[in-house]
Design a protein around this motif. Sequence first.
Motif, PDB file in Angstrom:
ATOM      1  N   CYS A  92       0.830  -1.208   0.000  1.00 48.13           N
ATOM      2  CA  CYS A  92       0.000   0.000   0.000  1.00 48.13           C
ATOM      3  C   CYS A  92       0.863   1.255   0.000  1.00 48.13           C
ATOM      4  O   CYS A  92       0.602   2.206  -0.749  1.00 48.13           O
ATOM      5  CB  CYS A  92      -0.926  -0.006   1.214  1.00 48.13           C
ATOM      6  SG  CYS A  92      -2.043   1.411   1.288  1.00 48.13           S
ATOM      7  N   LEU A 149      -4.062  -0.563  -1.981  1.00 50.40           N
ATOM      8  CA  LEU A 149      -5.140  -0.342  -1.009  1.00 50.40           C
ATOM      9  C   LEU A 149      -5.872  -1.645  -0.718  1.00 50.40           C
ATOM     10  O   LEU A 149      -6.225  -1.945   0.428  1.00 50.40           O
ATOM     11  CB  LEU A 149      -6.109   0.717  -1.536  1.00 50.40           C
ATOM     12  CG  LEU A 149      -5.569   2.151  -1.554  1.00 50.40           C
ATOM     13  CD1 LEU A 149      -6.434   3.042  -2.429  1.00 50.40           C
ATOM     14  CD2 LEU A 149      -5.496   2.714  -0.139  1.00 50.40           C
ATOM     15  N   GLN A 195      -8.010  -1.962   2.707  1.00 52.11           N
ATOM     16  CA  GLN A 195      -8.792  -0.720   2.596  1.00 52.11           C
ATOM     17  C   GLN A 195      -9.704  -0.832   1.373  1.00 52.11           C
ATOM     18  O   GLN A 195      -9.516  -0.169   0.353  1.00 52.11           O
ATOM     19  CB  GLN A 195      -7.845   0.471   2.486  1.00 52.11           C
ATOM     20  CG  GLN A 195      -6.922   0.629   3.691  1.00 52.11           C
ATOM     21  CD  GLN A 195      -5.951   1.775   3.545  1.00 52.11           C
ATOM     22  OE1 GLN A 195      -6.339   2.937   3.385  1.00 52.11           O
ATOM     23  NE2 GLN A 195      -4.662   1.463   3.609  1.00 52.11           N
ATOM     24  N   ASP A 219     -11.824   2.290  -0.208  1.00 52.46           N
ATOM     25  CA  ASP A 219     -10.949   3.194  -0.939  1.00 52.46           C
ATOM     26  C   ASP A 219     -10.425   2.528  -2.214  1.00 52.46           C
ATOM     27  O   ASP A 219     -10.310   3.164  -3.268  1.00 52.46           O
ATOM     28  CB  ASP A 219      -9.768   3.617  -0.060  1.00 52.46           C
ATOM     29  CG  ASP A 219     -10.185   4.589   1.032  1.00 52.46           C
ATOM     30  OD1 ASP A 219     -11.326   5.097   0.965  1.00 52.46           O
ATOM     31  OD2 ASP A 219      -9.378   4.845   1.938  1.00 52.46           O
TER      32      ASP A 219
END
Length: 381
Positions: free
Chosen positions: A162, A193, A198, A201
Amino acid sequence: MILTQCAVCATELGLTLGKKCGRCSTRYCGAACQVQHWKEGGHDKLCKPIKRAGGAEQHNANQKYTVAVAVAAEACAEDTKGQTCYICTQALHWKTKECLVRGCACRGTAGFAHVSCLAEQAKILVAEAEANNLGVKVLDERLNRWHTCSLCEQGYHGVVRCALGWACWKTYVGRPETDQLRIPAINLLGNGLHESGQYEDSLSVMEAELAMKRRLGVSEHSILVVQSNLASTYSCLGRQENAVRMLRDVYSGNLRLKGEENGTTLLAANNYAFTLIVVRRFEEAKSLLRKTIPVARRVLDNNEETTLRMRMNYAKALYADDDATLDHLREAVTTLEEIERTARRVFGGAHPVATQTATSLRNARTALRARETPPTSKSQN
């Protein structure tokens, strides 16, 4: 996430809708939100600093990168204690003061680095390929440095991936949409991401990438790649039917374009099979994997990540099925024991293939013990 929403009301704008601040390019859905942000949201004080940083998108990328590097360094702190960067030879980065990371398959004292050093190394290699017109193949190989360790040649994973995604995006975000490096950069960010969990996102970034690719009229193969990534994110967000439909189309598209012995087709088959297992369509998953695993073992390698994941998913389809026989459960345990040994040897114990196989093995053993243990009969009074 990248800036695809109004800075005031969060209305989704994609990459093209709405309006921007004329000075710093902060995005709004319309004039009313822009005025409100200036008068009440503090934009009157932030506008000039954001412009000096390179504009709203660059400013956002810089901030997100700093946070991502700190998260990655903290996650790796125990592993990196007492080590130095193999690039700059320092424990603490001389300029950024960041600590070390290691999110690849390196072991022992190898592979420790600062995200900044890894990013600088990748940036120099890519710039050299561009400046000397070394061709698309060389450029693609050097772009791999943004997500693959140059020592063990395995991909970075988790929060390190990330942080490198944000590093790549902040490096190339200022380029025009049609630039040859902007699409790979947004792709690396979306995948990074996703790697770090995540998913919301990641979904926003991947949807923006798909819209951009369609607008630019890129190849069908390129569209299939981002659709595959999107489907994986749908699955992680619990939108399984969306994922199944998209992965079916991705697999059939790659089969038509590249044939059954292509690595991308095999990866698409594995992703499709995994999602079929998630929605408990076990027979479809097993049928697909019985057909594709022998191809993967022949074309790729027994120790290659896609092959191991396909075999792991086949074992999962065996033990997770309520109608599994005792022989199926034993086969699942034996297969997963072999995969775990291989994954630890090839990738290291911290790699997702190793940790995910270990989890599946525990589940398979639990299912086998439950089937092998006869039910206790209650004594009669």
